[in-house]
Design a protein around this motif. Structure first.
Motif, PDB file in Angstrom:
ATOM      1  N   GLY A 145      13.731  67.599  42.572  1.00  0.00           N
ATOM      2  CA  GLY A 145      13.173  68.527  41.594  1.00  0.00           C
ATOM      3  C   GLY A 145      11.662  68.422  41.521  1.00  0.00           C
ATOM      4  O   GLY A 145      10.958  69.436  41.430  1.00  0.00           O
ATOM      5  N   ASP A 146      11.145  67.191  41.572  1.00  0.00           N
ATOM      6  CA  ASP A 146       9.694  67.005  41.575  1.00  0.00           C
ATOM      7  C   ASP A 146       9.059  67.633  42.819  1.00  0.00           C
ATOM      8  O   ASP A 146       7.940  68.159  42.759  1.00  0.00           O
ATOM      9  CB  ASP A 146       9.352  65.515  41.524  1.00  0.00           C
ATOM     10  CG  ASP A 146       9.724  64.882  40.190  1.00  0.00           C
ATOM     11  OD1 ASP A 146       9.839  65.629  39.194  1.00  0.00           O
ATOM     12  OD2 ASP A 146       9.906  63.652  40.150  1.00  0.00           O
ATOM     13  N   ALA A 147       9.780  67.559  43.932  1.00  0.00           N
ATOM     14  CA  ALA A 147       9.248  68.085  45.196  1.00  0.00           C
ATOM     15  C   ALA A 147       9.593  69.552  45.411  1.00  0.00           C
ATOM     16  O   ALA A 147       9.186  70.131  46.427  1.00  0.00           O
ATOM     17  CB  ALA A 147       9.780  67.261  46.367  1.00  0.00           C
ATOM     18  N   SER A 148      10.320  70.156  44.479  1.00  0.00           N
ATOM     19  CA  SER A 148      10.859  71.498  44.714  1.00  0.00           C
ATOM     20  C   SER A 148       9.767  72.544  44.926  1.00  0.00           C
ATOM     21  O   SER A 148       9.938  73.479  45.717  1.00  0.00           O
ATOM     22  CB  SER A 148      11.759  71.911  43.544  1.00  0.00           C
ATOM     23  OG  SER A 148      11.019  71.955  42.328  1.00  0.00           O
ATOM     24  N   LEU A 164       7.095  76.229  48.718  1.00  0.00           N
ATOM     25  CA  LEU A 164       5.911  76.801  49.356  1.00  0.00           C
ATOM     26  C   LEU A 164       5.968  76.744  50.879  1.00  0.00           C
ATOM     27  O   LEU A 164       5.486  77.661  51.554  1.00  0.00           O
ATOM     28  CB  LEU A 164       4.650  76.082  48.864  1.00  0.00           C
ATOM     29  CG  LEU A 164       4.220  76.362  47.426  1.00  0.00           C
ATOM     30  CD1 LEU A 164       3.000  75.528  47.069  1.00  0.00           C
ATOM     31  CD2 LEU A 164       3.924  77.844  47.216  1.00  0.00           C
ATOM     32  N   VAL A 165       6.539  75.678  51.429  1.00  0.00           N
ATOM     33  CA  VAL A 165       6.463  75.500  52.885  1.00  0.00           C
ATOM     34  C   VAL A 165       7.771  75.795  53.599  1.00  0.00           C
ATOM     35  O   VAL A 165       7.797  75.828  54.835  1.00  0.00           O
ATOM     36  CB  VAL A 165       6.008  74.062  53.234  1.00  0.00           C
ATOM     37  CG1 VAL A 165       4.701  73.724  52.546  1.00  0.00           C
ATOM     38  CG2 VAL A 165       7.071  73.035  52.881  1.00  0.00           C
ATOM     39  N   HIS A 166       8.857  76.023  52.856  1.00  0.00           N
ATOM     40  CA  HIS A 166      10.147  76.119  53.542  1.00  0.00           C
ATOM     41  C   HIS A 166      10.233  77.339  54.455  1.00  0.00           C
ATOM     42  O   HIS A 166      10.792  77.252  55.555  1.00  0.00           O
ATOM     43  CB  HIS A 166      11.300  76.135  52.523  1.00  0.00           C
ATOM     44  CG  HIS A 166      11.581  77.477  51.924  1.00  0.00           C
ATOM     45  ND1 HIS A 166      10.832  78.001  50.889  1.00  0.00           N
ATOM     46  CD2 HIS A 166      12.523  78.417  52.218  1.00  0.00           C
ATOM     47  CE1 HIS A 166      11.301  79.187  50.565  1.00  0.00           C
ATOM     48  NE2 HIS A 166      12.321  79.472  51.355  1.00  0.00           N
ATOM     49  N   TYR A 167       9.673  78.471  54.019  1.00  0.00           N
ATOM     50  CA  TYR A 167       9.851  79.679  54.833  1.00  0.00           C
ATOM     51  C   TYR A 167       9.115  79.588  56.170  1.00  0.00           C
ATOM     52  O   TYR A 167       9.712  79.892  57.217  1.00  0.00           O
ATOM     53  CB  TYR A 167       9.413  80.922  54.059  1.00  0.00           C
ATOM     54  CG  TYR A 167       9.855  82.198  54.736  1.00  0.00           C
ATOM     55  CD1 TYR A 167      11.098  82.749  54.455  1.00  0.00           C
ATOM     56  CD2 TYR A 167       9.053  82.822  55.684  1.00  0.00           C
ATOM     57  CE1 TYR A 167      11.526  83.902  55.093  1.00  0.00           C
ATOM     58  CE2 TYR A 167       9.472  83.972  56.330  1.00  0.00           C
ATOM     59  CZ  TYR A 167      10.706  84.509  56.025  1.00  0.00           C
ATOM     60  OH  TYR A 167      11.127  85.644  56.671  1.00  0.00           O
ATOM     61  N   GLY A 199      17.193  70.725  57.302  1.00  0.00           N
ATOM     62  CA  GLY A 199      16.636  69.378  57.241  1.00  0.00           C
ATOM     63  C   GLY A 199      15.136  69.360  57.475  1.00  0.00           C
ATOM     64  O   GLY A 199      14.391  68.650  56.785  1.00  0.00           O
ATOM     65  N   LEU A 200      14.669  70.161  58.435  1.00  0.00           N
ATOM     66  CA  LEU A 200      13.234  70.225  58.707  1.00  0.00           C
ATOM     67  C   LEU A 200      12.469  70.825  57.530  1.00  0.00           C
ATOM     68  O   LEU A 200      11.375  70.359  57.184  1.00  0.00           O
ATOM     69  CB  LEU A 200      12.979  71.045  59.970  1.00  0.00           C
ATOM     70  CG  LEU A 200      13.404  70.399  61.297  1.00  0.00           C
ATOM     71  CD1 LEU A 200      13.226  71.377  62.448  1.00  0.00           C
ATOM     72  CD2 LEU A 200      12.598  69.126  61.549  1.00  0.00           C
ATOM     73  N   ALA A 201      13.037  71.855  56.914  1.00  0.00           N
ATOM     74  CA  ALA A 201      12.372  72.474  55.766  1.00  0.00           C
ATOM     75  C   ALA A 201      12.283  71.495  54.600  1.00  0.00           C
ATOM     76  O   ALA A 201      11.243  71.393  53.934  1.00  0.00           O
ATOM     77  CB  ALA A 201      13.116  73.741  55.354  1.00  0.00           C
ATOM     78  N   LEU A 202      13.373  70.763  54.345  1.00  0.00           N
ATOM     79  CA  LEU A 202      13.356  69.765  53.273  1.00  0.00           C
ATOM     80  C   LEU A 202      12.361  68.652  53.579  1.00  0.00           C
ATOM     81  O   LEU A 202      11.582  68.240  52.710  1.00  0.00           O
ATOM     82  CB  LEU A 202      14.752  69.179  53.085  1.00  0.00           C
ATOM     83  CG  LEU A 202      15.750  70.001  52.272  1.00  0.00           C
ATOM     84  CD1 LEU A 202      17.121  69.343  52.296  1.00  0.00           C
ATOM     85  CD2 LEU A 202      15.268  70.168  50.840  1.00  0.00           C
ATOM     86  N   ALA A 203      12.386  68.168  54.818  1.00  0.00           N
ATOM     87  CA  ALA A 203      11.478  67.082  55.195  1.00  0.00           C
ATOM     88  C   ALA A 203      10.023  67.528  55.088  1.00  0.00           C
ATOM     89  O   ALA A 203       9.163  66.785  54.594  1.00  0.00           O
ATOM     90  CB  ALA A 203      11.792  66.611  56.614  1.00  0.00           C
ATOM     91  N   GLY A 204       9.739  68.744  55.536  1.00  0.00           N
ATOM     92  CA  GLY A 204       8.373  69.245  55.443  1.00  0.00           C
ATOM     93  C   GLY A 204       7.917  69.415  54.010  1.00  0.00           C
ATOM     94  O   GLY A 204       6.779  69.080  53.657  1.00  0.00           O
ATOM     95  N   GLY A 205       8.811  69.941  53.157  1.00  0.00           N
ATOM     96  CA  GLY A 205       8.458  70.105  51.751  1.00  0.00           C
ATOM     97  C   GLY A 205       8.250  68.780  51.049  1.00  0.00           C
ATOM     98  O   GLY A 205       7.318  68.623  50.248  1.00  0.00           O
ATOM     99  N   ILE A 206       9.104  67.808  51.342  1.00  0.00           N
ATOM    100  CA  ILE A 206       8.952  66.479  50.742  1.00  0.00           C
ATOM    101  C   ILE A 206       7.659  65.825  51.225  1.00  0.00           C
ATOM    102  O   ILE A 206       6.936  65.191  50.446  1.00  0.00           O
ATOM    103  CB  ILE A 206      10.176  65.605  51.080  1.00  0.00           C
ATOM    104  CG1 ILE A 206      11.412  66.132  50.345  1.00  0.00           C
ATOM    105  CG2 ILE A 206       9.923  64.142  50.709  1.00  0.00           C
ATOM    106  CD1 ILE A 206      12.700  65.457  50.756  1.00  0.00           C
ATOM    107  N   GLY A 207       7.362  65.990  52.509  1.00  0.00           N
ATOM    108  CA  GLY A 207       6.105  65.447  53.025  1.00  0.00           C
ATOM    109  C   GLY A 207       4.898  66.072  52.354  1.00  0.00           C
ATOM    110  O   GLY A 207       3.926  65.377  52.017  1.00  0.00           O
TER     111      GLY A 207
END
Length: 251
Positions: A179-182, A187-190, A216-224
């Protein structure tokens, strides 16, 4: 934005005029037709969020003015369920405004209503989400389906929030972190989905494997992005303006 300015072909809309550049930077509502997001496809949701933030600001200042301003917004959302409009009017006559009120209702329900068995509420909401996903898979997403998704999502949020009250668990901490990283994920998932999908198309024919990889890549990129950009920036922003507490005591 800079990349699109140098190479317009990178724009989802095929380029951007100076006015489109300014409108995207200021996140203003669309004022012309046909309209396409020139930089970030998901920015259309930000244009609604800005309106919601402004309405909340009005609510903090004046409840009566808030009611006056939100009444036409509520009516426009209800009208969208039974009629269609053309651009750019369809931005204002849209079901997304109803989701704003659902969020407010969910917050009120969480704080005020006695919910004895929140797990059942959570299960009900998840079942509703699965049903909505099945309908969306078989048909187009209509305004009524959008409202249904918002309703069951509100039920999920209220049920999950109630279920974890006073009983924090490892799973709850994981979802809290997501949720904090949402916002960064949003912003970067698309762009990440678009790039990774194009890279995977010649490699695999399995849509399920591709879905797992790109998600997985979208989540990893957003978390990063959250850990390396958003969180450090938030640490530099003071939680309250300098002298805020002193002025409050003096008043």
């Amino acid at each position: 934005m800079g990349l699109v300015a140098i190479a317009p072909s990178f724009s989802p809309a095929g380029g951007a005029s100076p006015w489109q550049f300014l409108a995207a930077l200021m996140i203003t509502p669309p004022l012309h037709r046909p309209y396409a997001e020139p930089f970030l496809v998901a920015e259309w949701t930000l244009r609604y969020e800005i309106i919601f933030y402004l309405l909340f600001l009005v609510l903090l200042k004046s409840r009566s003015l808030f009611v006056v301003l939100t009444l036409p917004v509520l009516i426009a959302g209800m009208v969208s369920l039974s009629s269609t409009t053309e651009e750019p009017t369809n931005f204002w006559v849209a079901p997304y405004f109803l989701l704003f009120f659902m969020g407010m209702a969910g917050g009120w329900a969480f704080k005020s209503l006695p919910i004895g068995r929140p797990a059942w509420l959570l299960v009900l909401g998840l079942a509703g989400l699965i049903a909505c996903a099945w309908v969306a898979y078989r048909t187009d997403i209509t305004p009524l389906l959008t409202v249904a998704i918002g309703l069951v999502s509100t039920i999920v949020v209220v049920g999950a929030a109630r279920a974890e009250t006073g009983r924090p668990s490892a799973l709850a901490r994981v979802f809290t972190f997501l949720g904090d990283a949402s916002y960064s994920i949003y912003l970067v998932h698309y762009p990440l989905l678009s790039i990774s999908t194009k890279m995977l198309m010649p490699v695999t024919n399995s849509p399920y494997l591709a879905f797992l990889i790109v998600t997985g890549l979208a989540l990893a990129g957003g978390i990063g992005c959250h850990l390396m950009v958003e969180r450090p920036l938030l640490r530099r922003i003071p939680r309250r303006p300098p002298g805020f507490g002193r002025r409050a005591k003096e008043s």
